[in-house]
Design an enzyme around this catalytic site. Structure first.
Site, PDB file in Angstrom:
ATOM      1  N   LEU A  88      26.165  -2.577  35.359  1.00  0.00           N
ATOM      2  CA  LEU A  88      27.025  -2.977  33.323  1.00  0.00           C
ATOM      3  C   LEU A  88      28.109  -3.724  34.276  1.00  0.00           C
ATOM      4  CD1 LEU A  88      28.312   0.644  31.981  1.00  0.00           C
ATOM      5  CD2 LEU A  88      26.445  -1.635  30.798  1.00  0.00           C
ATOM      6  N   HIS A  89      28.249  -5.079  33.385  1.00  0.00           N
ATOM      7  CA  HIS A  89      29.624  -6.056  34.084  1.00  0.00           C
ATOM      8  C   HIS A  89      29.534  -6.877  32.708  1.00  0.00           C
ATOM      9  CE1 HIS A  89      25.351  -8.780  33.999  1.00  0.00           C
ATOM     10  NE2 HIS A  89      27.059 -10.112  33.724  1.00  0.00           N
ATOM     11  N   ARG A  90      28.606  -6.845  31.709  1.00  0.00           N
ATOM     12  CA  ARG A  90      29.293  -7.781  30.251  1.00  0.00           C
ATOM     13  C   ARG A  90      31.244  -7.300  30.115  1.00  0.00           C
ATOM     14  NH1 ARG A  90      26.217 -11.974  30.136  1.00  0.00           N
ATOM     15  NH2 ARG A  90      24.122 -11.708  30.364  1.00  0.00           N
TER      16      ARG A  90
END
Length: 365
Positions: free
Chosen positions: A208-210
């Site tokens: 996850l990074h958005r």
């Protein structure tokens, strides 16, 4: 002929690695072809170490503009100033940019204002989501680019709708898959494999990074809680992106099956992906790799710039919608996940096609 190749972030280096190899091969055959590799330093990544370059056989950059972090405007301006100096000191016939990071857009603007031709690798991909900085970078870059190297027929169509001449669009395939296929036999078990006694197809990989997933504390907590509960029978391996790490602090999201760890190297991470039961991610690049390796993938986004991974690949868009995520897990557990196949020209030869086209364009063949 001189080509200046721009890379601004770790995924860019994976994309330019096969292109550099193809250029070197042509040069060894006696063709007048050379390159200069410019790292803008847009992303400071401690994993861009000697080991990373040696692992993928990537030459060290000729220069690092050392831009590092900052606001969108600060970073763009710093890249443009640094790259303008670079082009004045080292004139070139062609600037080759890849992907959709800020460096891609900024260096394209500088090159065009300096009267230098630009080639864009991964041209034409679109998510339709203008809240993504990458989408803006893609649109600006493609409105200035001279030569468009595309990964799919979807991208070709997007460019034609913009009014780009078909004569300047080159459907070559996917350079990320060049790197994947070349290194697939070299994937290696990370230490976590033995530490957790992982078994093939009996664990999940999560990334996850958005901003839409990680910047809002309530949303991030809800998403991880649901994934941990739905995957409770299996270990969930979660290499944590530095951006995500900042928002995880203090949330106390501790579950027996959820295993946080630092980001992995390319060979170790893709070993985990290849042998996973499924991957949950908001990364576009990973959806390409899971498609080629035929690994079920749930994309935690509402749109994708890589629709071919959904059309004929193993990818399904679930966003952060609890109902869609639950349905995807049900389909996976019931054994009804779709079988995917590699899209057209994702065959490991995209970089060769790119270099051949460049030589045709500049009449070196």
């Amino acid at each position: 002929m001189n080509i200046t190749i721009v890379a601004g972030a770790r995924p860019n280096f994976m994309k330019i690695a096969p292109i550099i190899e193809a250029i070197k091969q042509k040069k060894s055959e006696g063709f007048d072809l050379s390159f200069r590799l410019v790292h803008t330093g847009q992303h400071y990544d401690k994993n861009l170490s000697d080991t990373f370059f040696e692992e993928l056989n990537i030459p060290f950059p000729d220069i690092n503009l050392d831009v590092k972090s900052g606001s969108q405007a600060e970073q763009t301006a710093a890249i443009m100033i640094g790259f303008e100096k670079e082009l004045k000191q080292h004139p070139t016939h062609l600037v080759l940019v890849v992907g959709d990071v800020t460096s891609t857009m900024a260096c394209t603007i500088v090159a065009k204002k300096a009267g230098v031709k630009v080639a864009h690798v991964e041209a034409g991909i679109r998510s339709g989501d203008m809240n993504m900085p990458e989408e803006i970078n893609r649109i600006v870059t493609d409105n200035l680019t001279d030569y468009f190297f595309t990964t799919s027929t979807h991208a070709n169509t997007n460019l034609e709708k913009m009014g780009v001449s078909k004569n300047n669009i080159y459907f070559v395939g996917n350079v990320m898959i060049d790197t994947l296929l070349k290194n697939e036999t070299r994937f290696k078990k990370p230490p976590v494999w033995e530490e957790l006694n992982l078994q093939e197809k009996s664990y999940f990989v999560l990334t996850l990074h958005r901003p839409s997933n990680v910047d809002e504390e309530v949303q991030l907590k809800k998403l991880i809680l649901q994934i941990a509960e739905l995957g409770e029978k299996y270990p969930i391996i979660f290499p944590v992106h530095p951006r995500t790490q900042k928002f995880l602090k203090g949330l106390k999201l501790d579950f027996k099956n959820l295993h946080y760890m630092s980001p992995l190297g390319y060979l170790e991470f893709n070993y985990l992906v290849k042998h996973a039961k499924a991957v949950l991610t908001d990364s576009g690049g990973i959806t390409e790799e899971t498609t080629v390796m035929n690994v079920p993938c749930m994309t935690l986004r509402n749109s994708t710039e890589r629709p071919e991974t959904c059309d004929i690949g193993t990818n399904v868009l679930v966003g952060n919608d609890p109902e869609k995520i639950s349905q995807a897990f049900y389909k996976l557990y019931s054994g009804h996940w779709k079988q995917g196949k590699a899209p057209e020209l994702w065959d490991g030869k995209a970089a060769i096609r790119i270099v051949d086209h460049i030589m045709e364009i500049f009449k070196l063949l």
